[in-house]
Design a protein around this motif. Sequence first.
Motif, PDB file in Angstrom:
ATOM      1  N   VAL A 279      41.005 -15.683  55.623  1.00 63.04           N
ATOM      2  CA  VAL A 279      40.209 -16.853  56.027  1.00 63.04           C
ATOM      3  C   VAL A 279      39.169 -16.401  57.058  1.00 63.04           C
ATOM      4  O   VAL A 279      38.008 -16.801  57.016  1.00 63.04           O
TER       5      VAL A 279
ATOM      6  N   ARG B 117      36.399 -11.113  59.490  1.00 60.70           N
ATOM      7  CA  ARG B 117      36.527 -10.180  60.605  1.00 60.70           C
ATOM      8  C   ARG B 117      36.174 -10.902  61.886  1.00 60.70           C
ATOM      9  O   ARG B 117      35.559 -11.970  61.869  1.00 60.70           O
TER      10      ARG B 117
ATOM     11  N   THR C 180      23.943  -3.287  51.013  1.00 65.57           N
ATOM     12  CA  THR C 180      24.808  -4.001  51.954  1.00 65.57           C
ATOM     13  C   THR C 180      25.568  -5.154  51.293  1.00 65.57           C
ATOM     14  O   THR C 180      26.626  -5.543  51.766  1.00 65.57           O
TER      15      THR C 180
ATOM     16  N   CYS D   5      26.277  -7.028  47.162  1.00 63.93           N
ATOM     17  CA  CYS D   5      25.978  -7.005  45.732  1.00 63.93           C
ATOM     18  C   CYS D   5      26.786  -8.087  45.020  1.00 63.93           C
ATOM     19  O   CYS D   5      28.012  -8.073  45.059  1.00 63.93           O
TER      20      CYS D   5
ATOM     21  N   GLN E   8      26.989 -10.963  41.503  1.00 65.80           N
ATOM     22  CA  GLN E   8      26.494 -11.557  40.264  1.00 65.80           C
ATOM     23  C   GLN E   8      26.248 -13.040  40.518  1.00 65.80           C
ATOM     24  O   GLN E   8      27.050 -13.707  41.156  1.00 65.80           O
ATOM     25  N   ARG E   9      25.096 -13.531  40.022  1.00 66.06           N
ATOM     26  CA  ARG E   9      24.743 -14.947  40.165  1.00 66.06           C
ATOM     27  C   ARG E   9      24.231 -15.453  38.818  1.00 66.06           C
ATOM     28  O   ARG E   9      23.837 -14.656  37.973  1.00 66.06           O
TER      29      ARG E   9
ATOM     30  N   GLN F 148      30.994  -4.519  65.226  1.00 66.80           N
ATOM     31  CA  GLN F 148      30.725  -5.076  63.902  1.00 66.80           C
ATOM     32  C   GLN F 148      31.867  -4.749  62.945  1.00 66.80           C
ATOM     33  O   GLN F 148      31.946  -5.308  61.855  1.00 66.80           O
TER      34      GLN F 148
ATOM     35  N   MET G 277      34.020 -14.342  61.640  1.00 60.52           N
ATOM     36  CA  MET G 277      33.211 -14.581  60.454  1.00 60.52           C
ATOM     37  C   MET G 277      34.169 -15.133  59.409  1.00 60.52           C
ATOM     38  O   MET G 277      35.142 -14.474  59.038  1.00 60.52           O
TER      39      MET G 277
ATOM     40  N   HIS H   5      35.540 -16.901  55.810  1.00 59.01           N
ATOM     41  CA  HIS H   5      35.397 -16.842  54.361  1.00 59.01           C
ATOM     42  C   HIS H   5      35.288 -18.279  53.885  1.00 59.01           C
ATOM     43  O   HIS H   5      36.280 -19.018  53.891  1.00 59.01           O
TER      44      HIS H   5
ATOM     45  N   LYS I 212      27.394 -17.514  44.084  1.00 58.37           N
ATOM     46  CA  LYS I 212      28.009 -16.232  43.741  1.00 58.37           C
ATOM     47  C   LYS I 212      28.989 -16.433  42.586  1.00 58.37           C
ATOM     48  O   LYS I 212      29.815 -17.332  42.605  1.00 58.37           O
TER      49      LYS I 212
ATOM     50  N   LYS J 216      30.398 -13.405  41.077  1.00 55.37           N
ATOM     51  CA  LYS J 216      31.292 -12.265  41.229  1.00 55.37           C
ATOM     52  C   LYS J 216      30.764 -11.408  42.375  1.00 55.37           C
ATOM     53  O   LYS J 216      29.564 -11.243  42.527  1.00 55.37           O
ATOM     54  N   GLU J 217      31.707 -10.874  43.124  1.00 54.49           N
ATOM     55  CA  GLU J 217      31.343 -10.066  44.284  1.00 54.49           C
ATOM     56  C   GLU J 217      31.637  -8.609  43.962  1.00 54.49           C
ATOM     57  O   GLU J 217      32.755  -8.279  43.600  1.00 54.49           O
ATOM     58  N   PHE J 218      30.622  -7.759  44.045  1.00 55.98           N
ATOM     59  CA  PHE J 218      30.867  -6.337  43.793  1.00 55.98           C
ATOM     60  C   PHE J 218      31.001  -5.548  45.083  1.00 55.98           C
ATOM     61  O   PHE J 218      31.691  -4.550  45.146  1.00 55.98           O
ATOM     62  N   PHE J 219      30.275  -5.998  46.095  1.00 62.19           N
ATOM     63  CA  PHE J 219      30.359  -5.283  47.374  1.00 62.19           C
ATOM     64  C   PHE J 219      29.861  -6.179  48.492  1.00 62.19           C
ATOM     65  O   PHE J 219      28.835  -6.844  48.367  1.00 62.19           O
ATOM     66  N   VAL J 220      30.597  -6.200  49.589  1.00 56.79           N
ATOM     67  CA  VAL J 220      30.141  -6.880  50.810  1.00 56.79           C
ATOM     68  C   VAL J 220      30.403  -5.940  51.970  1.00 56.79           C
ATOM     69  O   VAL J 220      31.545  -5.631  52.277  1.00 56.79           O
ATOM     70  N   GLY J 221      29.362  -5.476  52.591  1.00 59.74           N
ATOM     71  CA  GLY J 221      29.557  -4.572  53.726  1.00 59.74           C
ATOM     72  C   GLY J 221      28.391  -4.669  54.685  1.00 59.74           C
ATOM     73  O   GLY J 221      27.816  -3.669  55.071  1.00 59.74           O
ATOM     74  N   LEU J 222      28.061  -5.904  55.014  1.00 62.28           N
ATOM     75  CA  LEU J 222      26.860  -6.112  55.825  1.00 62.28           C
ATOM     76  C   LEU J 222      27.084  -5.657  57.265  1.00 62.28           C
ATOM     77  O   LEU J 222      27.682  -6.349  58.065  1.00 62.28           O
ATOM     78  N   ARG J 223      26.624  -4.445  57.539  1.00 60.01           N
ATOM     79  CA  ARG J 223      26.725  -3.889  58.908  1.00 60.01           C
ATOM     80  C   ARG J 223      25.397  -3.236  59.237  1.00 60.01           C
ATOM     81  O   ARG J 223      24.752  -2.682  58.346  1.00 60.01           O
ATOM     82  N   PHE J 224      25.037  -3.274  60.475  1.00 59.04           N
ATOM     83  CA  PHE J 224      23.772  -2.655  60.885  1.00 59.04           C
ATOM     84  C   PHE J 224      24.054  -1.587  61.917  1.00 59.04           C
ATOM     85  O   PHE J 224      24.399  -1.872  63.051  1.00 59.04           O
TER      86      PHE J 224
END
Lengths: 158, 147
Positions: free
Chosen positions: A51, A54, A95, A97, A99-100, B13, B56, B58, B135, B137-145
């Motif tokens: 939930v 992070r 960062t 990806c 599908q939409r 982060q 953060m 979900h 969305k 389908k999610e293939f990758f989530v790694g939003l970091r700077f």
Amino acid sequence: MVLSEQDYRLIAEIQDGLPLSSRPYAAIGERVGLSEQQVIERIASLQMSGVIKRMGIIVRHHELGYTANAMVVWDVPDDQVDAVGKKLGEQPCVTLCYQRPRRLPAWPYNLFCMIHGQERNRVLEHISAIVKAHGLDHIPHQILFSGKRYKQRGARYL
Amino acid sequence: MDKIDHTIINRLQQSFPIADRPYLQEAEALGISEGELIQRLQAMLEHKQLSRFGPMYHAERLGGGLSLCAIRVPKEDFERVTAQVNSFAEVAHNYARNHEFSMWFVLATETPERIDSVIEEIEQLTGYRVYNMPKEKEFFVGLRFEL
């Protein structure tokens, strides 16, 4: 995970941020009527169940120099979306990806990836390198750079 | 911002401790005092380098709705439509992009059903069609700077 009313109170209480004080979870507990230990346990379990994705810093990336932000959209044949999506998701510069759905006829693109960079030329180089390395030449794509940011408030759910 | 700020941003982060003295724990790893870490975070928030410091969520697991939406807004109408779209509390962020589909914003709502009704309200107010692209389908989530 089924969330209790108390979970929602806790979630609402911290959605704008953690207290910047030595014992932040104790401070939250005082506001919602829980002990420090109870807050720690609840937050840990909310994080364990996903939930809370992070805890920590959410940056304003424009202010930190990340101003070249490309949304690359691809029109991938349906039976190849999984393979191409997985491949794009593995690229270090990508960062996000997802599908939409296509919105035909105006919008044929069904795969979206984000590349956040500090220089536009570098981002463009990354994209052509990916196209070349993975044989994506035959897949129509467009690069939408972000211009002005008109709002960044963060999501509020409660 | 100095090197310590950059290290703080890179580390926090990734994660933040869920323990009774989380700032102290992080500060020790960074080699600074707890007070200094808190002060630096405060300063970065004040200078708007950080959007937030906290959880953060979900959206879907919270029972909420989340979607990316786009509108084809002609240049001459952009200001008006921006103001109208941003007047909705459910609009989490909104960016202009160099494309015929020129306005891209994220809707975050309390329930999934509310997404469609907000879209309808935005269409009525602006007079433009809103393209809803949730969305699938999610293939990758790694939003970091990294700094």
